[in-house]
Design an enzyme around this catalytic site. Structure first.
Site, PDB file in Angstrom:
ATOM      1  N   CYS A 284       1.005  -1.080  -0.100  1.00 23.95           N
ATOM      2  CA  CYS A 284      -0.049   0.012  -0.076  1.00 23.95           C
ATOM      3  C   CYS A 284       0.735   1.121   0.078  1.00 23.95           C
ATOM      4  O   CYS A 284       0.433   2.326  -0.346  1.00 23.95           O
ATOM      5  CB  CYS A 284      -0.916  -0.040   1.087  1.00 23.95           C
ATOM      6  SG  CYS A 284      -1.900  -1.461   1.186  1.00 23.95           S
TER       7      CYS A 284
ATOM      8  N   HIS B 161      -3.481   7.256   2.252  1.00 25.40           N
ATOM      9  CA  HIS B 161      -3.749   5.891   1.780  1.00 25.40           C
ATOM     10  C   HIS B 161      -5.371   5.503   2.336  1.00 25.40           C
ATOM     11  O   HIS B 161      -5.476   5.802   3.399  1.00 25.40           O
ATOM     12  CB  HIS B 161      -2.903   4.636   2.298  1.00 25.40           C
ATOM     13  CG  HIS B 161      -3.364   3.400   1.920  1.00 25.40           C
ATOM     14  ND1 HIS B 161      -3.644   2.857   0.679  1.00 25.40           N
ATOM     15  CD2 HIS B 161      -3.269   2.072   2.781  1.00 25.40           C
ATOM     16  CE1 HIS B 161      -4.082   1.731   0.902  1.00 25.40           C
ATOM     17  NE2 HIS B 161      -3.803   1.293   2.019  1.00 25.40           N
TER      18      HIS B 161
ATOM     19  N   ASN C  89     -10.185  -0.263  -0.302  1.00 24.16           N
ATOM     20  CA  ASN C  89      -8.511  -0.206  -0.378  1.00 24.16           C
ATOM     21  C   ASN C  89      -8.043  -0.702  -1.529  1.00 24.16           C
ATOM     22  O   ASN C  89      -8.184  -1.873  -1.931  1.00 24.16           O
ATOM     23  CB  ASN C  89      -8.162  -1.242   0.853  1.00 24.16           C
ATOM     24  CG  ASN C  89      -6.459  -0.974   1.086  1.00 24.16           C
ATOM     25  OD1 ASN C  89      -5.864  -0.691   0.352  1.00 24.16           O
ATOM     26  ND2 ASN C  89      -6.059  -1.616   2.460  1.00 24.16           N
TER      27      ASN C  89
END
Ligand code: UT7
Length: 340
Positions: free
Chosen positions: A114, A253, A283
């Site tokens: 990520c 993020h 996500n």
């Protein structure tokens, strides 16, 4: 001293939408639980497209918006944990071929989960400011639905597919001010795709035990993400003598609304300065920051010169933050040019 700037941003969203109601039909969960614990309402799913296909669409638009010709791009780096092929060729090589970029350009993938887009910014900034390259195309793209176990309610509600891309070029103004990247491999097992690697080869057992899918100790990851990120953003601001009041937009993020909220509160940032897309896209790992950045850009919030703070945390563990002044053309100007 040479300076580099992020001169364009773009994204691509796969068409199919997977809602919380759809997931209620797959596992024992509820829209209420998912929204309360994560903020996510829906996510996108790539169907007949591989990671390089969705990446190519975002990358093409990023080049167009940069005002450069595609033959002026001299490096392409793709951050992904869902490459088209496990070993080779790299997804970056496939995107370069799809776009018809110059043969012979530098093209490679990185794996930083990520935190991929923050790592990309650091690499591109270094390549440009060192004089090694002039225009680096950076792409964060994921087809996470290919490694999500849709029988595991603790993970399948979280992830989605998507791609974001930008161009980092030599520039005198609106530069990338600072990028910090970090890792701690001791926590690798808390967020892992165990199977199909040299440590767990692709055989019947691997598939039977569903080792090719994401496994996460969500609660532990959550706690470490909050404590690490709240510290990291404060450090990068202090190091650069920038106060949080000066930040125009915070683009974190997009893993969980509650993680984003904790960092936002630590920085005392008002809601309107925080870019939130987790409710729409879930996500998307390395694609989440460029997708969120592009969302705010296309909505006319981020302009040429806006001061941006980015942060991310992910598998590895990896984490990082970045401070930059956006160097792209105002979106209104582009859309007017398209209209006229
Ligand atoms: O992007 C990379 C970094 N990733 C992250 O930052 C993700 C970090 N982790 C998280 O976002 C959160 O930990 C989750 C959203 C994954 C989970 O939220 P949580 O508040 O940490 O829940 P939990 O794992 O502690 O589970 C609480 C309860 C459990 O039931 P019991 O044991 O209390 O009876 C779970 O079994 O919630 C249950 N549960 C669910 N219930 C309904 C877990 N998943 C679900 C679900 N629907 N989908």
């Amino acid at each position: 001293m040479r300076k580099a700037s992020l001169i364009s941003i773009a994204s691509y969203l796969p068409e199919r939408i997977l809602t919380n109601a759809d997931l209620e039909n797959l596992v024992e969960t509820s829209d209420e639980w998912i929204v309360k614990r994560t903020g996510i309402k829906e996510r996108r799913i790539a169907q007949d497209e591989a990671t390089s296909d969705i990446a190519t669409k975002a990358a093409r638009l990023a080049i167009e918006r940069s005002g450069l010709r595609s033959d002026e791009i001299d490096a392409l780096i793709c951050a992904t944990i869902t490459p088209d092929h496990f070993c080779m060729p790299s997804t970056a090589c496939k995107i370069a071929a799809n776009l018809g970029l110059n043969t012979g350009i530098t093209a490679f993938d990185i794996s930083a989960a990520c935190t991929g887009f923050i790592y990309l910014l650091e690499l591109a900034n270094s390549l440009v400011t060192s004089g090694a390259k002039k225009n680096v195309l950076i792409v964060g793209a994921e087809k996470l639905s290919s490694i999500v176990d849709y029988t595991d309610r603790s993970t399948c509600i979280l992830f989605g597919d998507g791609a974001g891309a930008g161009v980092v070029s030599l520039s005198d103004e609106n530069e990338i001010i600072d990028v910090h990247t970090a890792s701690d491999g001791r926590f690798g097992d808390l967020l892992i795709t165990p199977g199909q690697g040299s440590a767990c080869v692709a055989d019947e057992n691997m598939l039977k035990n569903r080792q090719n899918f994401i496994k996460m100790n969500g609660n532990e990851v959550f706690k470490i993400a909050v404590s690490t990120l709240t510290k990291d953003v404060v450090e990068i601001l202090e190091k650069n003598k920038i106060s949080s009041d000066e930040i125009d937009f915070f683009i974190p993020h997009q893993a969980n609304f509650r993680i984003i909220d904790a960092v936002k509160q630590r920085l005392k940032l008002p809601d309107e300065k925080c870019v939130l897309t987790v409710q729409k896209y879930g996500n998307t790992s390395s694609a989440s920051i460029p997708m969120a950045l592009n969302d705010a850009y296309e909505n006319g919030r981020i302009k040429n010169g806006s001061l941006l703070l980015l942060d991310a945390f992910g598998g590895g563990f990896t984490w990082g933050s970045a401070l930059l002044r956006f160097g792209g053309v105002d979106f209104d100007k582009i859309s007017n040019a398209i209209k006229s």
